[in-house]
Design a protein around this motif. Sequence first.
Motif, short mmCIF file in Angstrom:
data_model
loop_
_atom_site.label_atom_id
_atom_site.label_comp_id
_atom_site.label_asym_id
_atom_site.label_seq_id
_atom_site.Cartn_x
_atom_site.Cartn_y
_atom_site.Cartn_z
N ALA A 246 47.23 1.66 -14.35
CA ALA A 246 47.20 1.90 -12.90
C ALA A 246 46.69 0.68 -12.16
O ALA A 246 47.24 0.28 -11.11
CB ALA A 246 46.32 3.12 -12.60
N ASP A 247 45.64 0.04 -12.68
CA ASP A 247 45.09 -1.15 -12.03
C ASP A 247 45.90 -2.39 -12.36
O ASP A 247 46.12 -3.25 -11.49
CB ASP A 247 43.64 -1.36 -12.47
CG ASP A 247 42.71 -0.27 -11.95
OD1 ASP A 247 43.04 0.36 -10.93
OD2 ASP A 247 41.65 -0.05 -12.58
N LEU A 248 46.36 -2.49 -13.60
CA LEU A 248 47.00 -3.72 -14.05
C LEU A 248 48.31 -3.98 -13.31
O LEU A 248 48.65 -5.13 -13.01
CB LEU A 248 47.24 -3.66 -15.56
CG LEU A 248 47.43 -5.00 -16.28
CD1 LEU A 248 46.25 -5.92 -16.03
CD2 LEU A 248 47.61 -4.77 -17.78
N VAL A 249 49.07 -2.92 -13.00
CA VAL A 249 50.35 -3.13 -12.32
C VAL A 249 50.17 -3.60 -10.87
O VAL A 249 51.13 -4.03 -10.24
CB VAL A 249 51.20 -1.84 -12.34
CG1 VAL A 249 51.56 -1.46 -13.77
CG2 VAL A 249 50.50 -0.69 -11.63
N GLN A 250 48.94 -3.55 -10.36
CA GLN A 250 48.68 -4.02 -9.00
C GLN A 250 48.29 -5.49 -8.94
O GLN A 250 48.19 -6.07 -7.86
CB GLN A 250 47.54 -3.17 -8.38
CG GLN A 250 47.82 -1.68 -8.36
CD GLN A 250 49.06 -1.32 -7.54
OE1 GLN A 250 49.31 -1.93 -6.49
NE2 GLN A 250 49.83 -0.36 -8.01
N THR A 251 48.05 -6.10 -10.10
CA THR A 251 47.62 -7.49 -10.14
C THR A 251 48.82 -8.42 -10.30
O THR A 251 49.89 -7.99 -10.74
CB THR A 251 46.64 -7.71 -11.30
OG1 THR A 251 47.31 -7.44 -12.54
CG2 THR A 251 45.44 -6.79 -11.17
N PRO A 252 48.70 -9.72 -9.94
CA PRO A 252 49.81 -10.66 -10.09
C PRO A 252 50.31 -10.71 -11.54
O PRO A 252 49.53 -10.57 -12.48
CB PRO A 252 49.19 -11.99 -9.66
CG PRO A 252 48.08 -11.62 -8.75
CD PRO A 252 47.52 -10.35 -9.30
N ALA A 253 51.62 -10.92 -11.68
CA ALA A 253 52.22 -10.89 -13.02
C ALA A 253 53.27 -11.98 -13.20
O ALA A 253 54.32 -11.76 -13.79
CB ALA A 253 52.83 -9.51 -13.29
N GLY A 254 52.97 -13.18 -12.70
CA GLY A 254 53.92 -14.27 -12.81
C GLY A 254 54.24 -14.66 -14.24
O GLY A 254 55.39 -14.95 -14.59
N ASN A 255 53.22 -14.64 -15.10
CA ASN A 255 53.45 -14.98 -16.51
C ASN A 255 54.28 -13.90 -17.20
O ASN A 255 55.12 -14.21 -18.06
CB ASN A 255 52.12 -15.16 -17.23
CG ASN A 255 51.39 -16.40 -16.77
OD1 ASN A 255 51.93 -17.51 -16.78
ND2 ASN A 255 50.15 -16.24 -16.32
N LEU A 256 54.04 -12.64 -16.83
CA LEU A 256 54.82 -11.54 -17.40
C LEU A 256 56.30 -11.67 -17.02
O LEU A 256 57.18 -11.50 -17.86
CB LEU A 256 54.27 -10.21 -16.91
CG LEU A 256 55.12 -8.97 -17.28
CD1 LEU A 256 55.00 -8.67 -18.76
CD2 LEU A 256 54.69 -7.77 -16.45
#
Length: 394
Positions: free
Chosen positions: A375-385
Motif C-alpha cells: 500500500a505504501d510502496l506503490v505510492q513512492t517513486p519507481a523509476g528503477n522499477l
Amino acid sequence: GPEESVLDDEDGELICSEEAVSLFLSADDSNSQASPVLVRRLIQSGRYVPDHVVRTYEFLNYADFDYAPSEPSRLSLYPEARALEDNPDQYSLLLGVRGPAMERTEARPLNLVLVLDSSGSMAGEPMDLLHASVTALTQSLLPGDLVSVIRLDAQPTKLLDGVAPEAVNLPTLFSDLVPNGVTDLHSALSLAYGAATSYSSAEHMSRVILISDGAANAGLTDIDLIASHAGDAESEGIYLAGVGVGEGFNDSLMDAVTDAGKGAYFFVDSAEEAELMFGERFVSNLEVAALDVQVELVMPPQWAMVVFHGEEISTNAAEVEPQNLSPNDQMTFSQVIEDCEPTEDSASQSFAVHVSYTDATTGEEQLEEITFNMADLVQTPAGNLLKSDALVAF
C-alpha cells in the motif's frame, strides 16, 4: 530453481502459504554482465539468438540504476513496486542492494595476472579485441599495482612477472601474442595462480583475468584449481575474471570458470566496450565491498512468488550460493508477486528484506534490514522499477 521459475506445487498451482515464507534470492553476482553484449552482437550481425545466451539477470546486472551509494562498510536496500495493469492482485517488485562509492584512486593496489589466449582460433578480430582490452586495462593501472602476463597456447609461457605498470611495453607484449596452435588451459592457470600467489598480500587485491574466445576446454581439475584459490567467507582469495571476445565466442567456458573464481564475467565486442569495462567500471568489476551477500525476502501469509527473474531462488538458504558485491555497484532482484486472497488489509501486510554479508575491509559480519508494504510502496517513486521492467520485457 532456474531463471524465471514459477514457484508452484506438483499440480502447477501457486504456493500460497498460510504462514510467512522466507525466500533466498541470487542474481548470479552483479558482475556477470556478458549476456546483453552477446545478444546485442548477435542481433546486429543478423544472427539467431539462442535461448541459453539470454540471461535476464545479466541484463539487470549490466544496466545502471539510480540508487544512492551506501555508507562505507555498509549496504543500502531499496524496494520499489507497482501493481500490474492487467492483474491488480499481482505486483512487480524490484529489490536493489547498493554498495558504497569508491574512486579508482581509493581502491587497493592490484596484483594482476593476465592470461591471454593466443591460440589459433584467436586470429583476426578476437586478437584485436584482446589488444583493445589489455590497452584499456593498462590505462587504468596506477603506481603500486603489479602485473604478470601468461600466454595461453599449446605451451603456456610467463611473459611478465610482477612488474610495475610503467614497465609494461604493449607493442613488445603484443608481438609475443601470435595466434597459433591449441590451448593448454590447465598449465596456463597453474602458472597464473603461481604468479598471483607470489605477489599476494593483504594490501593488494589479487585478480586473474582470462581473455579468450572460449575455445579452450576447462576440465574438472581446472574448475577445482580455480575454486581452491577463490577464498571463502573469511578470506577474499584470488578471484578470476573472464573476458570473452570474438564472433564465434562460446560463453560456457567463461560462465563456468568465473562462477568458480568469483570474478567478473563480461563480453567485449568493441574498443568502446573494453574502455567501459576497464575504465568507468574498473572498480566495480575488480574491487569488492561485501563478501558472501545473502538476500532473504520474507513474504507475509497468502502472498506468492509468481516469477523470479534471477538465477537461484529457494526456501532453503543452503541451496542459494551467496555472492559478492562491489563498490559503485548494486544487485537487483526483479520478481512478480501475487496477493492470493485480496482483502482490504492485505496490501498493508508487512514484507521484510534481510541482507547478511561480511565487510571486505574489516571482516566483520553485517546485517541490513528493511520492512515495507504494498500500500505504501506503490505510492513512492519507481523509476528503477520501470527500467527493470522494460529490460525484463525486452
